[in-house]
Design a protein around this motif. Structure first.
Motif, PDB file in Angstrom:
ATOM      1  N   LYS A  26      41.805  41.385  45.295  1.00 41.71           N
ATOM      2  CA  LYS A  26      42.590  40.156  45.173  1.00 41.71           C
ATOM      3  C   LYS A  26      41.987  38.998  45.965  1.00 41.71           C
ATOM      4  CE  LYS A  26      46.991  42.574  44.464  1.00 41.71           C
ATOM      5  NZ  LYS A  26      48.375  42.777  44.990  1.00 41.71           N
ATOM      6  N   THR A  27      41.231  39.302  47.019  1.00 42.31           N
ATOM      7  CA  THR A  27      40.647  38.243  47.857  1.00 42.31           C
ATOM      8  C   THR A  27      39.135  38.123  47.712  1.00 42.31           C
ATOM      9  OG1 THR A  27      40.469  39.759  49.744  1.00 42.31           O
ATOM     10  CG2 THR A  27      42.497  38.451  49.561  1.00 42.31           C
ATOM     11  N   CYS A  28      38.515  39.074  47.046  1.00 44.20           N
ATOM     12  CA  CYS A  28      37.062  39.005  46.838  1.00 44.20           C
ATOM     13  C   CYS A  28      36.739  37.781  45.997  1.00 44.20           C
ATOM     14  CB  CYS A  28      36.576  40.263  46.130  1.00 44.20           C
ATOM     15  SG  CYS A  28      34.783  40.295  45.854  1.00 44.20           S
ATOM     16  N   PRO A  29      35.831  36.932  46.441  1.00 43.94           N
ATOM     17  CA  PRO A  29      35.444  35.786  45.610  1.00 43.94           C
ATOM     18  C   PRO A  29      34.991  36.265  44.240  1.00 43.94           C
ATOM     19  CG  PRO A  29      34.480  35.619  47.805  1.00 43.94           C
ATOM     20  CD  PRO A  29      35.078  36.983  47.702  1.00 43.94           C
ATOM     21  N   GLU A  30      35.460  35.596  43.197  1.00 43.23           N
ATOM     22  CA  GLU A  30      35.168  36.072  41.853  1.00 43.23           C
ATOM     23  C   GLU A  30      33.683  36.057  41.529  1.00 43.23           C
ATOM     24  OE1 GLU A  30      39.391  35.283  39.541  1.00 43.23           O
ATOM     25  OE2 GLU A  30      37.655  34.017  39.039  1.00 43.23           O
ATOM     26  N   GLU A  31      32.930  35.194  42.218  1.00 44.03           N
ATOM     27  CA  GLU A  31      31.491  35.185  41.951  1.00 44.03           C
ATOM     28  C   GLU A  31      30.812  36.476  42.412  1.00 44.03           C
ATOM     29  OE1 GLU A  31      31.945  32.415  45.645  1.00 44.03           O
ATOM     30  OE2 GLU A  31      33.106  32.967  43.856  1.00 44.03           O
ATOM     31  N   PHE A  32      31.503  37.276  43.256  1.00 44.39           N
ATOM     32  CA  PHE A  32      30.946  38.555  43.718  1.00 44.39           C
ATOM     33  C   PHE A  32      31.794  39.745  43.264  1.00 44.39           C
ATOM     34  CE2 PHE A  32      29.589  35.707  47.394  1.00 44.39           C
ATOM     35  CZ  PHE A  32      28.315  35.504  46.882  1.00 44.39           C
ATOM     36  N   LEU A  33      32.713  39.511  42.352  1.00 43.64           N
ATOM     37  CA  LEU A  33      33.692  40.543  41.990  1.00 43.64           C
ATOM     38  C   LEU A  33      33.029  41.831  41.527  1.00 43.64           C
ATOM     39  CD1 LEU A  33      36.730  41.126  41.665  1.00 43.64           C
ATOM     40  CD2 LEU A  33      36.533  40.300  39.305  1.00 43.64           C
ATOM     41  N   LEU A  34      32.113  41.730  40.575  1.00 43.31           N
ATOM     42  CA  LEU A  34      31.498  42.932  40.002  1.00 43.31           C
ATOM     43  C   LEU A  34      30.350  43.454  40.854  1.00 43.31           C
ATOM     44  CD1 LEU A  34      31.560  41.946  36.213  1.00 43.31           C
ATOM     45  CD2 LEU A  34      33.308  43.082  37.605  1.00 43.31           C
ATOM     46  N   TRP A  35      30.002  42.722  41.895  1.00 43.60           N
ATOM     47  CA  TRP A  35      29.034  43.232  42.869  1.00 43.60           C
ATOM     48  C   TRP A  35      29.685  44.299  43.744  1.00 43.60           C
ATOM     49  CZ3 TRP A  35      23.937  41.411  43.612  1.00 43.60           C
ATOM     50  CH2 TRP A  35      23.266  41.976  44.697  1.00 43.60           C
ATOM     51  N   PHE A  36      30.957  44.092  44.071  1.00 40.64           N
ATOM     52  CA  PHE A  36      31.640  44.972  45.019  1.00 40.64           C
ATOM     53  C   PHE A  36      32.703  45.870  44.386  1.00 40.64           C
ATOM     54  CE2 PHE A  36      30.240  41.549  47.957  1.00 40.64           C
ATOM     55  CZ  PHE A  36      29.531  42.327  48.859  1.00 40.64           C
ATOM     56  N   HIS A  37      33.087  45.607  43.132  1.00 39.53           N
ATOM     57  CA  HIS A  37      34.202  46.351  42.547  1.00 39.53           C
ATOM     58  C   HIS A  37      33.901  46.765  41.112  1.00 39.53           C
ATOM     59  CE1 HIS A  37      36.994  45.252  45.834  1.00 39.53           C
ATOM     60  NE2 HIS A  37      36.339  44.110  45.831  1.00 39.53           N
ATOM     61  N   HIS A  38      34.390  47.949  40.757  1.00 38.45           N
ATOM     62  CA  HIS A  38      34.423  48.363  39.358  1.00 38.45           C
ATOM     63  C   HIS A  38      35.792  47.944  38.836  1.00 38.45           C
ATOM     64  CE1 HIS A  38      32.953  50.732  35.944  1.00 38.45           C
ATOM     65  NE2 HIS A  38      34.210  51.117  35.773  1.00 38.45           N
ATOM     66  N   VAL A  39      35.790  46.985  37.922  1.00 38.56           N
ATOM     67  CA  VAL A  39      37.023  46.290  37.543  1.00 38.56           C
ATOM     68  C   VAL A  39      37.397  46.638  36.108  1.00 38.56           C
ATOM     69  CG1 VAL A  39      38.153  44.036  37.382  1.00 38.56           C
ATOM     70  CG2 VAL A  39      36.373  44.416  39.105  1.00 38.56           C
TER      71      VAL A  39
END
Length: 722
Positions: free
Chosen positions: A605-618
């Motif tokens: 919810k707080t991860c910047p969206e520009e790095f979302l798929l770098w850090f999360h499997h969404v």
């Protein structure tokens, strides 16, 4: 018989007859140092009144260059000769020099102001001398005078007010270095602007004018070092036959304040030294490097030192002998230390036998070594942990090794940003990393403070840029590639400059100060990098380019001999979603960052969206800030990237007649190619990821032109720079 006269012959005859046609084509060779006459009539009148004569005393090679630069620059910008004298006899005298070389500068007693400028900085002041208004370029050293000279001319080129100057400028980073990935056969790894500048065959006897123009361009933006050879090193450059050639380049560069560095192949003692080992703990190996360093310094007394890539991507290194990176770096550091040399030891390491997330490996290897390196060693760290991707979060090593000087490595050449065909202004990308907060010592512990030494009180500091320069007439292949060379130098000198400010400078110096050109081109440049991210790797996707040459999309790349050289390793798309989980439930690469960074990036919810798929499997249906599902947002981001390129085309088209014909056509052609490549990226990636999402592309978006099979079967050939 009357021969038909060709158009080319007519042009040549007209030039010879002096009909007024331009003798010098606007092909981009002059870079940002064009010195054409100031077009603003009021500014031109002001400059002519305020710069009426020049006094520059001293006879060093560097001061001679400064004098020549002022003569050439003022003649071109003011449209008239400005005389050089020895006495300040009129208003508008420009005085340049050091207290040691110029009695007039000494007379001004600038004392503490000059002390703050250090060895390379300078002052540019408007002051009273003998009751008359004068301008002064003052520095402690000759190279400082040259840097100040370029700054003063830049003010005129960009139509700045010079009536009340009070400039004090000093570099925030000590070693500001270009890394040339040039091979001895003159090919350039990841080079998209022709062949290597260094003509080893004709050196040392022939000094190409291009070497001097290269040095001049670097000096104009404060770059003070150049690594001549590829990090995938060839030991032959350390032999006597090549060292005499290296010395010739060093002699040419020295008056411009540029030191020469070389890449050291770790196995050189075996390959050219006849030893049976390159073990850094072996006394014979240590002595070999000391002797080799002494030999280099006998040819190049101010040799800067070594850049080393070791134990990465097949390169030899200390781990071949059961040693660590500090063992290898310290051996070389001891060899160059007596002459003041440094070692730049690259942290770009990953082992193909290492099963862990590749993003973690550099930290894992180097963090335990903090405090074990010699004082003349810098660990050179890429801006991100993977490999110069269009967007990466800052490398976790920044802020993690407080006892070790950490040196930034940016990539100016656009290996992953469209290579030589795409316009991508990289200042926003560089600044994004520099301004990132590591939280290593609390809030405000930016990456910039790590590399300029202020965070951990380091005196040895450095920043490197992988060069985008080659033998193409305009130096960088794409004309706008020049802006990234320029940007690197300006940010290396002062990382607090804004991307907008640097862009405006470059445009005014490269094209015109006309606001009707500057503003639209600046807007185009400022959106260009984000456009590339959108049509290549939006929302934190990364490493999904074509195999080996890295040109074009290849999200389907899999089943290669190394998992971490494939695309599927990074995007991990499946029917549930997409992205690399680097949180506690995945590789836990986030644990390498400071707790506040972990907290922000670790929460979806707080991860910047520009790095979302770098850090999360969404999940595909996860709602983003836009209100769209992840799948739909991906579709719109990819499409937006194409639209942004089309807007750049429209903007550039509006400048026809305001930009010279040759450069206008050059950029216009490449923007057409960029649109085609943006659509290729968009269509190929969306069709491929759609095989997992099983969701339609929104109806209001442009549909792919071909099938997925078509794109997967494309096999681009003739890709340069592999």
């Amino acid at each position: 018989m009357i021969r038909k006269t060709t158009p080319t012959l007519i042009v040549l005859l007209m030039l010879l007859l002096g009909t007024g046609l331009p003798v010098q084509a606007e092909d981009g060779y002059r870079l940002w140092l064009r010195y054409d006459k100031v077009q603003d009539a009021s500014r031109l009148q002001q400059y002519r009144q305020q710069v009426t004569e020049v006094i520059l005393e001293g006879n060093s090679p560097t001061l001679a260059i400064a004098k020549r630069e002022l003569a050439q620059g003022l003649r071109g910008l003011l449209g008239q000769e400005v005389p050089f004298g020895q006495k300040a006899t009129k208003a508008g005298t420009l005085i340049a020099g050091t207290p040691a070389s110029s009695p007039l500068v000494a007379q001004l007693q600038l004392g503490d102001k000059l002390k703050a400028a250090g060895d390379e900085g300078y002052l540019i002041l408007t002051t009273q001398l003998n009751g008359r208004n004068s301008h002064v370029i003052a520095a402690n050293t000759d190279i400082g005078v040259l840097y100040g000279t370029f700054h003063f001319l830049r003010l005129l080129q960009s139509s700045q007010d010079i009536t009340k100057l009070a400039v004090s400028s000093a570099p925030k980073i000590q070693h500001r270095v270009l890394n040339h990935w040039d091979n001895l056969d003159r090919t350039v790894e990841r080079g998209y602007a022709g062949f290597s500048l260094w003509d080893w065959h004709r050196l040392p006897g022939y000094i190409d004018q291009r070497y001097l123009d290269y040095a001049r361009a670097n000096a104009s933006i404060g770059i003070n070092g150049t690594v001549l050879t590829n990090v995938n090193a060839n030991a032959l450059v350390l032999t006597k036959e090549y060292l005499v050639k290296v010395a010739a380049l060093a002699d040419a560069f020295r008056p411009y304040g540029i030191k020469v560095y070389l890449t050291a192949r770790f196995s050189a003692p075996i390959e050219i030294g006849g030893l049976k080992t390159a073990d850094p703990h072996e006394p014979t190996v240590q002595q070999w490097w000391k002797d080799k360093a002494a030999e280099i310094y006998s040819h190049v007394p101010d040799f800067g030192g070594f850049l080393v890539k070791a134990n990465s991507e097949g390169q030899p290194g200390p781990q071949n002998y059961g040693r660590n990176h500090a063992d290898g770096a310290n051996m070389l550091a001891d060899a160059v230390a007596p002459q003041g040399g440094i070692v730049m030891w690259r942290a770009f390491v990953y082992d193909d036998k290492e099963p862990d997330d590749r993003a973690k490996q550099a930290y894992t290897e180097f963090k335990p070594l903090d405090g074990t390196f010699r004082k003349n060693v810098m660990v050179q760290v890429k801006n991100g942990a993977i490999d110069f991707q269009p967007r990466e979060p800052f490398h976790p090593l920044f802020g993690a090794m407080p006892k070790t000087p950490i040196m930034m490595e940016f990539q100016i050449t656009q290996e992953y940003l469209g290579q030589g065909t795409n316009l991508a202004y990289l200042a926003p990308m560089f600044q994004e990393t520099l301004e990132a907060d590591t939280h290593a010592k609390g809030k405000g512990s930016t990456v910039a403070k790590v590399i300029d030494g202020t965070l951990d009180k380091h005196q040895l500091t450095g920043i490197a840029g992988v060069a985008n320069i080659g033998t193409d007439r305009n130096w960088t292949g794409h004309l706008f590639g020049q802006s990234n060379w320029y940007t690197f130098g300006r940010l290396a000198w002062n990382h607090q400059l804004s991307s907008e400010e640097i862009a405006a400078e470059w445009i005014k110096m490269t094209f015109t100060s006309n606001a009707n050109v500057v503003m639209p081109v600046q807007n185009m440049m400022m959106t260009s990098r984000e456009a590339v991210v959108n049509y290549m790797t939006p929302l934190g996707l990364h490493h999904i380019m074509g195999w080996s040459h890295h040109y074009g999309p290849g999200p389907w790349i899999k089943d290669k001999h190394r998992a971490d050289w494939t695309s599927v390793y990074y995007h991990r798309a499946d029917e549930q979603g997409i992205g690399f989980d680097r949180t506690k439930t995945g590789s836990n690469a986030l644990a390498q960052y400071a707790p506040p960074v972990q907290k922000q990036f670790g929460n979806i919810k707080t991860c910047p969206e520009e790095f979302l798929l770098w850090f999360h499997h969404v999940k595909w249906d996860h709602k983003l800030k836009s209100g769209r599902t992840l799948w739909n947002e991906l579709c719109y981001r990819y499409s937006e990237g194409v639209d942004q390129v089309r807007q750049m085309q429209s903007t550039w088209a509006s400048l026809e007649g305001k930009v010279d014909e040759e450069r206008f056509a050059h950029v216009q052609s490449l923007l057409k190619i960029q649109e085609q490549e943006a659509k290729w990226w968009r269509d190929a990636c969306l069709l491929y990821f759609q095989t997992f999402s099983k969701r339609p592309i929104p109806s209001d978006l442009e549909k792919p032109a071909e099938t997925l099979e078509y794109y997967m079967n494309l096999d681009p050939k003739f890709v340069p720079g592999i």
